[in-house]
Design an enzyme around this catalytic site. Structure first.
Site, PDB file in Angstrom:
ATOM      1  CD  GLU A   1      -2.572  -1.910   0.709  1.00  0.00           C
ATOM      2  OE1 GLU A   1      -1.578  -2.672   0.826  1.00  0.00           O
ATOM      3  OE2 GLU A   1      -3.700  -2.342   0.438  1.00  0.00           O
TER       4      GLU A   1
ATOM      5  CE1 TYR B   1       0.152   3.697   5.290  1.00  0.00           C
ATOM      6  CE2 TYR B   1      -0.604   1.526   4.634  1.00  0.00           C
ATOM      7  CZ  TYR B   1      -0.881   2.814   5.053  1.00  0.00           C
ATOM      8  OH  TYR B   1      -2.183   3.216   5.231  1.00  0.00           O
TER       9      TYR B   1
ATOM     10  NE  ARG C   1      -2.784  -6.047   2.432  1.00  0.00           N
ATOM     11  CZ  ARG C   1      -3.868  -5.404   2.761  1.00  0.00           C
ATOM     12  NH1 ARG C   1      -4.210  -5.310   4.026  1.00  0.00           N
ATOM     13  NH2 ARG C   1      -4.638  -4.862   1.854  1.00  0.00           N
TER      14      ARG C   1
ATOM     15  CG  HIS D   1      -3.008   4.325   0.895  1.00  0.00           C
ATOM     16  ND1 HIS D   1      -4.155   3.579   0.748  1.00  0.00           N
ATOM     17  CD2 HIS D   1      -2.445   3.912   2.052  1.00  0.00           C
ATOM     18  CE1 HIS D   1      -4.283   2.759   1.778  1.00  0.00           C
ATOM     19  NE2 HIS D   1      -3.245   2.938   2.575  1.00  0.00           N
TER      20      HIS D   1
ATOM     21  CD  GLN E   1     -21.979   6.761   1.557  1.00  0.00           C
ATOM     22  OE1 GLN E   1     -22.387   6.119   0.607  1.00  0.00           O
ATOM     23  NE2 GLN E   1     -22.774   7.522   2.278  1.00  0.00           N
TER      24      GLN E   1
HETATM   25  P1  FAD Z   1     -36.258   7.054   0.885  1.00  0.00           P
HETATM   26  O1  FAD Z   1     -35.183   6.186   0.405  1.00  0.00           O
HETATM   27  O2  FAD Z   1     -36.628   8.218   0.036  1.00  0.00           O
HETATM   28  O3  FAD Z   1     -37.540   6.146   1.138  1.00  0.00           O
HETATM   29  C1  FAD Z   1     -38.791   6.696   1.446  1.00  0.00           C
HETATM   30  C2  FAD Z   1     -39.869   5.687   1.069  1.00  0.00           C
HETATM   31  O4  FAD Z   1     -41.113   6.098   1.611  1.00  0.00           O
HETATM   32  C3  FAD Z   1     -40.083   5.543  -0.422  1.00  0.00           C
HETATM   33  O5  FAD Z   1     -39.980   4.197  -0.814  1.00  0.00           O
HETATM   34  C4  FAD Z   1     -41.491   6.073  -0.648  1.00  0.00           C
HETATM   35  O6  FAD Z   1     -42.176   5.404  -1.694  1.00  0.00           O
HETATM   36  C5  FAD Z   1     -42.136   5.784   0.698  1.00  0.00           C
HETATM   37  N1  FAD Z   1     -43.280   6.648   1.010  1.00  0.00           N
HETATM   38  C6  FAD Z   1     -43.342   7.998   0.991  1.00  0.00           C
HETATM   39  N2  FAD Z   1     -44.568   8.416   1.404  1.00  0.00           N
HETATM   40  C7  FAD Z   1     -45.280   7.294   1.693  1.00  0.00           C
HETATM   41  C8  FAD Z   1     -46.604   7.078   2.173  1.00  0.00           C
HETATM   42  N3  FAD Z   1     -47.418   8.079   2.464  1.00  0.00           N
HETATM   43  N4  FAD Z   1     -47.009   5.799   2.352  1.00  0.00           N
HETATM   44  C9  FAD Z   1     -46.201   4.745   2.107  1.00  0.00           C
HETATM   45  N5  FAD Z   1     -44.931   4.923   1.648  1.00  0.00           N
HETATM   46  C10 FAD Z   1     -44.484   6.176   1.456  1.00  0.00           C
HETATM   47  N6  FAD Z   1     -26.854   7.591  -0.159  1.00  0.00           N
HETATM   48  C11 FAD Z   1     -25.709   7.148   0.305  1.00  0.00           C
HETATM   49  O7  FAD Z   1     -25.499   7.195   1.510  1.00  0.00           O
HETATM   50  N7  FAD Z   1     -24.766   6.606  -0.503  1.00  0.00           N
HETATM   51  C12 FAD Z   1     -24.945   6.515  -1.826  1.00  0.00           C
HETATM   52  O8  FAD Z   1     -24.066   6.029  -2.533  1.00  0.00           O
HETATM   53  C13 FAD Z   1     -26.158   6.976  -2.368  1.00  0.00           C
HETATM   54  N8  FAD Z   1     -26.376   6.916  -3.685  1.00  0.00           N
HETATM   55  C14 FAD Z   1     -27.540   7.378  -4.179  1.00  0.00           C
HETATM   56  C15 FAD Z   1     -27.743   7.347  -5.542  1.00  0.00           C
HETATM   57  C16 FAD Z   1     -28.937   7.804  -6.069  1.00  0.00           C
HETATM   58  C17 FAD Z   1     -29.144   7.782  -7.555  1.00  0.00           C
HETATM   59  C18 FAD Z   1     -29.955   8.313  -5.213  1.00  0.00           C
HETATM   60  C19 FAD Z   1     -31.253   8.797  -5.772  1.00  0.00           C
HETATM   61  C20 FAD Z   1     -29.745   8.362  -3.857  1.00  0.00           C
HETATM   62  C21 FAD Z   1     -28.533   7.915  -3.324  1.00  0.00           C
HETATM   63  N9  FAD Z   1     -28.268   7.995  -1.975  1.00  0.00           N
HETATM   64  C22 FAD Z   1     -27.099   7.525  -1.485  1.00  0.00           C
HETATM   65  C23 FAD Z   1     -29.210   8.618  -1.029  1.00  0.00           C
HETATM   66  C24 FAD Z   1     -29.966   7.573  -0.216  1.00  0.00           C
HETATM   67  O9  FAD Z   1     -30.531   6.621  -1.070  1.00  0.00           O
HETATM   68  C25 FAD Z   1     -31.008   8.269   0.638  1.00  0.00           C
HETATM   69  O10 FAD Z   1     -30.370   9.143   1.511  1.00  0.00           O
HETATM   70  C26 FAD Z   1     -31.839   7.258   1.438  1.00  0.00           C
HETATM   71  O11 FAD Z   1     -32.508   6.392   0.568  1.00  0.00           O
HETATM   72  C27 FAD Z   1     -32.852   7.968   2.332  1.00  0.00           C
HETATM   73  O12 FAD Z   1     -33.583   6.974   2.996  1.00  0.00           O
HETATM   74  P2  FAD Z   1     -35.047   7.207   3.537  1.00  0.00           P
HETATM   75  O13 FAD Z   1     -35.516   5.879   4.000  1.00  0.00           O
HETATM   76  O14 FAD Z   1     -35.065   8.335   4.486  1.00  0.00           O
HETATM   77  O15 FAD Z   1     -35.934   7.682   2.294  1.00  0.00           O
HETATM   78  P1  NAP Z   2     -26.626  17.589  -2.751  1.00  0.00           P
HETATM   79  O1  NAP Z   2     -25.353  16.861  -2.685  1.00  0.00           O
HETATM   80  O2  NAP Z   2     -26.959  18.551  -1.691  1.00  0.00           O
HETATM   81  O3  NAP Z   2     -26.618  18.369  -4.158  1.00  0.00           O
HETATM   82  C1  NAP Z   2     -27.674  19.154  -4.628  1.00  0.00           C
HETATM   83  C2  NAP Z   2     -27.249  19.970  -5.856  1.00  0.00           C
HETATM   84  O4  NAP Z   2     -28.318  20.764  -6.287  1.00  0.00           O
HETATM   85  C3  NAP Z   2     -26.106  20.891  -5.612  1.00  0.00           C
HETATM   86  O5  NAP Z   2     -25.310  20.980  -6.790  1.00  0.00           O
HETATM   87  C4  NAP Z   2     -26.792  22.231  -5.349  1.00  0.00           C
HETATM   88  O6  NAP Z   2     -25.739  23.046  -5.443  1.00  0.00           O
HETATM   89  C5  NAP Z   2     -27.973  22.153  -6.326  1.00  0.00           C
HETATM   90  N1  NAP Z   2     -29.133  22.913  -5.903  1.00  0.00           N
HETATM   91  C6  NAP Z   2     -29.680  22.966  -4.661  1.00  0.00           C
HETATM   92  N2  NAP Z   2     -30.779  23.780  -4.676  1.00  0.00           N
HETATM   93  C7  NAP Z   2     -30.917  24.226  -5.932  1.00  0.00           C
HETATM   94  C8  NAP Z   2     -31.848  25.118  -6.568  1.00  0.00           C
HETATM   95  N3  NAP Z   2     -32.836  25.676  -5.892  1.00  0.00           N
HETATM   96  N4  NAP Z   2     -31.666  25.383  -7.865  1.00  0.00           N
HETATM   97  C9  NAP Z   2     -30.665  24.816  -8.558  1.00  0.00           C
HETATM   98  N5  NAP Z   2     -29.753  23.993  -8.018  1.00  0.00           N
HETATM   99  C10 NAP Z   2     -29.873  23.698  -6.716  1.00  0.00           C
HETATM  100  O7  NAP Z   2     -27.827  16.591  -2.847  1.00  0.00           O
HETATM  101  P2  NAP Z   2     -28.147  15.384  -3.821  1.00  0.00           P
HETATM  102  O8  NAP Z   2     -27.228  15.353  -5.009  1.00  0.00           O
HETATM  103  O9  NAP Z   2     -29.594  15.497  -4.062  1.00  0.00           O
HETATM  104  O10 NAP Z   2     -27.865  14.113  -2.944  1.00  0.00           O
HETATM  105  C11 NAP Z   2     -28.675  13.832  -1.809  1.00  0.00           C
HETATM  106  C12 NAP Z   2     -27.899  13.113  -0.755  1.00  0.00           C
HETATM  107  O11 NAP Z   2     -27.591  11.800  -1.160  1.00  0.00           O
HETATM  108  C13 NAP Z   2     -26.585  13.811  -0.468  1.00  0.00           C
HETATM  109  O12 NAP Z   2     -26.409  13.912   0.923  1.00  0.00           O
HETATM  110  C14 NAP Z   2     -25.581  12.921  -1.055  1.00  0.00           C
HETATM  111  O13 NAP Z   2     -24.371  12.921  -0.315  1.00  0.00           O
HETATM  112  C15 NAP Z   2     -26.231  11.554  -0.991  1.00  0.00           C
HETATM  113  N6  NAP Z   2     -25.663  10.785  -2.083  1.00  0.00           N
HETATM  114  C16 NAP Z   2     -24.504  10.165  -1.850  1.00  0.00           C
HETATM  115  C17 NAP Z   2     -23.889   9.482  -2.867  1.00  0.00           C
HETATM  116  C18 NAP Z   2     -22.600   8.750  -2.625  1.00  0.00           C
HETATM  117  O14 NAP Z   2     -22.091   8.141  -3.552  1.00  0.00           O
HETATM  118  N7  NAP Z   2     -22.024   8.807  -1.464  1.00  0.00           N
HETATM  119  C19 NAP Z   2     -24.461   9.459  -4.118  1.00  0.00           C
HETATM  120  C20 NAP Z   2     -25.665  10.108  -4.322  1.00  0.00           C
HETATM  121  C21 NAP Z   2     -26.253  10.787  -3.285  1.00  0.00           C
HETATM  122  P3  NAP Z   2     -25.419  24.470  -6.132  1.00  0.00           P
HETATM  123  O15 NAP Z   2     -26.001  25.422  -5.160  1.00  0.00           O
HETATM  124  O16 NAP Z   2     -23.950  24.549  -6.195  1.00  0.00           O
HETATM  125  O17 NAP Z   2     -26.030  24.501  -7.475  1.00  0.00           O
HETATM  126 FE1  SF4 Z   3     -17.804   0.213   4.771  1.00  0.00          FE
HETATM  127 FE2  SF4 Z   3     -20.154  -0.730   5.531  1.00  0.00          FE
HETATM  128 FE3  SF4 Z   3     -19.956   0.655   3.238  1.00  0.00          FE
HETATM  129 FE4  SF4 Z   3     -18.950  -1.816   3.480  1.00  0.00          FE
HETATM  130  S1  SF4 Z   3     -21.103  -1.229   3.561  1.00  0.00           S
HETATM  131  S2  SF4 Z   3     -17.924  -0.084   2.581  1.00  0.00           S
HETATM  132  S3  SF4 Z   3     -18.212  -1.813   5.577  1.00  0.00           S
HETATM  133  S4  SF4 Z   3     -19.591   1.432   5.307  1.00  0.00           S
END
Ligand code: FAD
Ligand code: NAP
Ligand code: SF4
Length: 674
Positions: free
Chosen positions: A165, A167, A215, A253, A340
């Site tokens: 890695e 080191y 390693r 790294h 994460q």
């Molecule tokens: P949600 O996942 O939004 O789930 C809410 C659920 O509630 C939905 O299924 C909806 O249908 C249901 N619901 C809403 N209202 C009602 C109702 N009245 N009755 C019954 N059901 C209802 N996060 C990460 O940490 N790492 C990532 O790599 C990552 N990648 C992402 C990539 C993408 C493309 C997207 C879109 C998101 C990603 N996220 C990632 C974000 C992550 O998925 C969300 O932060 C997480 O899913 C939030 O969980 P939640 O349960 O609060 O809400």
């Molecule tokens: P986000 O990271 O907060 O990004 C939102 C984007 O929208 C920013 O570019 C923001 O920045 C822009 N924006 C916000 N308000 C706006 C407005 N009124 N008009 C135009 N642009 C606006 O949120 P997200 O992309 O929706 O992701 C949601 C969460 O999921 C985040 O916490 C993210 O970390 C998580 N997530 C994680 C991963 C992962 O791989 N770890 C992947 C996907 C999502 P500007 O102001 O600069 O335009």
């Molecule tokens: Fe790390 Fe858990 Fe994500 Fe696996 S699922 S990479 S152990 S945070």
């Protein structure tokens, strides 16, 4: 037996490993915490009870110069031995085996005392190392040996010497970092003297019945790295010097090639370990992106390695081994390689945990106890938050009903798993579905919960996990059919239906993901491993030093604009260990990133913006909104004054800064408190 190779025992030296699973070394941050060793003892004991064959601790420095960061854990005197005994005693009480990793950070140390073979600064550290004098080299070897002797005193079953890695030991091996003119530099014989002296003297000091694992960096993935001939020569010499097991190290790294992120195909690097198999007779360990028992079994069955190392998968599920052994692999909480809560936390100097399993590294504070007052609880929303709450509450003995508006569980993870390289996110949904089934949680799909449903049913408590919806910014013309939200694009899998020119509004985590999804053009019939190797320039033939060849990068056939209003990087909030990969990938795909943009309007020509003081039109076929999210509060508002005890978790509680790590953690903490 479902995985006969994985569960066949192995005798190494005087030890009998019960199976072929090694829990790889992983720093948790507990090593430096007050009371951290008690917590580490509980952490390792739980995994020993879960049936893993042998565990390796996080890296422990042999002296202060070898610290990864100021005041990192060391093994230099009897006070340290006493603390480590807490771990070994707890592990042995569960019938487990454990080795301590000795890690000298070399020039990667994040402190002013850093040393290296030569004074060559690393590109990822602000500290220029001091070149070790000849006496300094001798002192360092003695420090390694002393750490091993003390580890034996602390009742470890062995040590792992970190030689990869990038080191210190790795730095001695290659001309890139070793410019010395004395007997520790120059020819390969001189450069490999340092690890060999460490191993020889260590073996002499600890005797025969103590496991020595080395390693070995089998693929440096940096310019000027070791050639394959050098790797083989060192492996043979290490075997002769007294090493019992050779573990595989992949990539320094500072390498700009992903080695453990979720986009690395599962088990990809085991072929490198396999190449060394005919050259040595001691057991070899395959590593990196082995997260399912089927993959581990394939590697062993095909004779690529004798053991498999998994670190993050055992963080995610301490009972991985026992579940696999009992044919319950569909019950395993699979590591999705997001980094994460584990590696990103460690880089931020926070305690590691796991996104899919927030109890990891918190074994002494988050304790699951059966409830003495079972309740009827409704959970609304089947995303990560709702799923994690329902599972934990049901485990505690509550009667749980889970309602989901759509036809399937998973929430936004159903969208995430469509992103190239995030396919593993489907495993989390599979895990929770299986657990809910086993725990008897009643799941109601296609059920959009209304206020009256809850009032009628008379639940003791209601947990709202209704998540978020895509924000629609205030830009004139957004009602145009050109405009779609990320939810529409991903949930309907519209990749092929979008035009050739697309603009994305918003460049956060979702903007970056969606840009990659749209830019990516899947190729039929191309082997995923070959494509990965070609894209990132990894030599699979063993011809190129360091394992690097010119990447074959194919830009997207689409013209894509990724836009943000403020200044800064795309995907700025993404973790340190993965953000750079995502940005590099977008550059490879030719995605154009514009920052400091003002959105003016949308019309039939496309998206009108102001950028660098000038108004211009991006003549695009589609505009995808990735402009953040807003909480789905409809039900919460309707329930105000209805006399129902309500809790909010995940996105509906707070959309700002939401991610799945927070959603799942809040859910588990709430469920443990009810
Ligand atoms: P949600 O996942 O939004 O789930 C809410 C659920 O509630 C939905 O299924 C909806 O249908 C249901 N619901 C809403 N209202 C009602 C109702 N009245 N009755 C019954 N059901 C209802 N996060 C990460 O940490 N790492 C990532 O790599 C990552 N990648 C992402 C990539 C993408 C493309 C997207 C879109 C998101 C990603 N996220 C990632 C974000 C992550 O998925 C969300 O932060 C997480 O899913 C939030 O969980 P939640 O349960 O609060 O809400
Ligand atoms: P986000 O990271 O907060 O990004 C939102 C984007 O929208 C920013 O570019 C923001 O920045 C822009 N924006 C916000 N308000 C706006 C407005 N009124 N008009 C135009 N642009 C606006 O949120 P997200 O992309 O929706 O992701 C949601 C969460 O999921 C985040 O916490 C993210 O970390 C998580 N997530 C994680 C991963 C992962 O791989 N770890 C992947 C996907 C999502 P500007 O102001 O600069 O335009
Ligand atoms: Fe790390 Fe858990 Fe994500 Fe696996 S699922 S990479 S152990 S945070």
């Amino acid at each position: 037996m479902p995985y006969p190779h994985l569960f066949s025992p192995l005798e190494v030296g005087s030890l009998k490993l019960p199976n072929r699973i090694i829990m790889g070394s992983m720093h948790t941050g507990l090593e430096e915490q007050r009371g951290g060793f008690e917590r580490l003892a509980a952490y390792f004991a739980l995994r020993a009870a879960g049936g893993v064959g042998l565990m390796v601790t996080g890296g422990i420095a042999p002296n202060r110069e070898g610290w990864t960061a100021p005041f990192a854990a060391r093994m230099t005197h009897s006070g340290h031995v006493r603390k480590h005994r807490l771990i070994t005693r707890a592990v042995h009480a569960e019938g487990g085996l454990i080795a301590m990793q000795i890690l000298h950070a070399g020039r990667y140390g994040y402190h002013p005392l850093v040393v290296a073979p030569s004074a060559v600064k690393s590109p990822i550290s602000p500290f220029k190392p001091r070149a070790l004098s000849r006496r300094g080299v001798e002192r360092t070897i003695r420090a390694f040996v002393r750490a091993a002797v003390l580890a034996k005193e602390a009742d470890y079953d062995g040590v792992e010497i970190m030689g990869s890695e990038g080191y210190l030991i790795n730095e001695f091996l290659v001309r890139r970092t070793n410019k010395r003119k004395d007997e520790w530099g120059g020819s390969y014989e001189n450069r490999m003297r340092f690890p060999l002296e460490i191993v020889r003297r260590m073996r002499e000091a600890v005797g025969k019945d103590f496991l020595l694992i080395f390693r070995l960096s089998m693929l440096d993935l940096v310019e000027g790295g070791s050639s394959w001939q050098e790797v083989v020569r060192l492996a043979k010499a290490l075997e002769e010097a007294g090493v019992d097991i050779l573990n595989t190290g992949i990539g320094w790294h500072e390498a700009r090639i992903p080695t453990i992120a979720t986009l690395v195909p599962r088990g990809f690097f085991s072929r490198i370990t396999a190449r060394l198999k005919p050259e040595v007779s001691i057991p070899l360990v395959a590593t990196n992106r082995i997260n399912k028992p089927e993959i581990a079994e394939r590697i062993l069955a095909e004779g690529e390695a004798d053991l498999v190392s998994m670190a993050r998968p055992l963080l995610a599920d301490p009972n991985f081994a026992v579940k696999a052994k009992q044919g319950r692999s569909d019950e395993i909480n699979t590591c999705i390689a997001c980094n994460q809560a584990c590696l990103d936390h460690v880089f931020e100097r926070k305690i590691a945990s796991c996104l899919v399993s927030p109890m990891a590294c918190r074994e002494t504070e988050l304790i699951l106890r059966k409830t003495t007052s079972p309740k009827r609880i409704a959970v609304v929303g089947g995303g990560p938050a709702g799923l994690a709450f329902a599972k934990t509450a049901a485990e505690r003995g509550h009667e749980v009903h889970l309602y989901e508006a759509s036809a399937a569980l998973g929430g936004q993870f159903k969208l995430a798993m469509r992103i190239p390289g995030k396919e593993d996110y489907a495993e989390t949904i599979r895990y929770f579905e299986r657990q809910l089934d086993l725990l008897g949680v009643r799941v109601f799909l296609n059920h959009l919960v209304k206020e009256e449903d809850l009032a009628k049913a008379g639940y003791d408590e209601v947990v709202l996990a209704t998540g978020t919806r895509a924000r629609r910014p205030d830009i004139p013309g957004l009602d145009s059919p050109k405009v779609l939200t990320y939810e529409e694009v991903l949930s309907q899998d519209l990749r092929k239906k979008l035009g050739n020119r697309v603009a994305l509004i918003g460049a956060g985590g979702i903007g970056v993901d969606v840009a990659e999804y749209i830019a990516h053009c899947p190729k039929d019939g191309v082997d995923e491993d070959v494509l990965f190797a070609e894209t990132w320039g990894i030599d699979l033939t063993g011809q190129a030093a360091g394992g690097l060849v010119k990447p074959k990068v194919e830009p997207s056939k689409r013209r894509l604009y990724l836009l943000r209003r403020s200044e800064g990087k795309a995907g700025e909030g993404l973790g340190k260990t993965t953000g750079w990969i995502r940005r590099l990938r977008l550059r490879q795909l030719g995605v154009e990133f514009l920052q400091g943009v003002t959105y003016l309007k949308v019309d039939e020509r496309g998206l009108h913006i102001r950028h660098k003081g000038e108004e211009t039109v991006l003549e695009v076929d589609h505009i995808v909104l990735c402009a953040g999210q807003e909480p789905v509060l409809d039900l919460f508002q309707a329930l105000q004054g209805a006399g129902v005890q309500i809790h909010l978790i995940g996105g509906v509680l707070r959309a700002k800064g939401l991610d799945a790590e927070r959603a799942v953690r809040e859910a588990v903490e709430l469920a443990l408190s009810r």
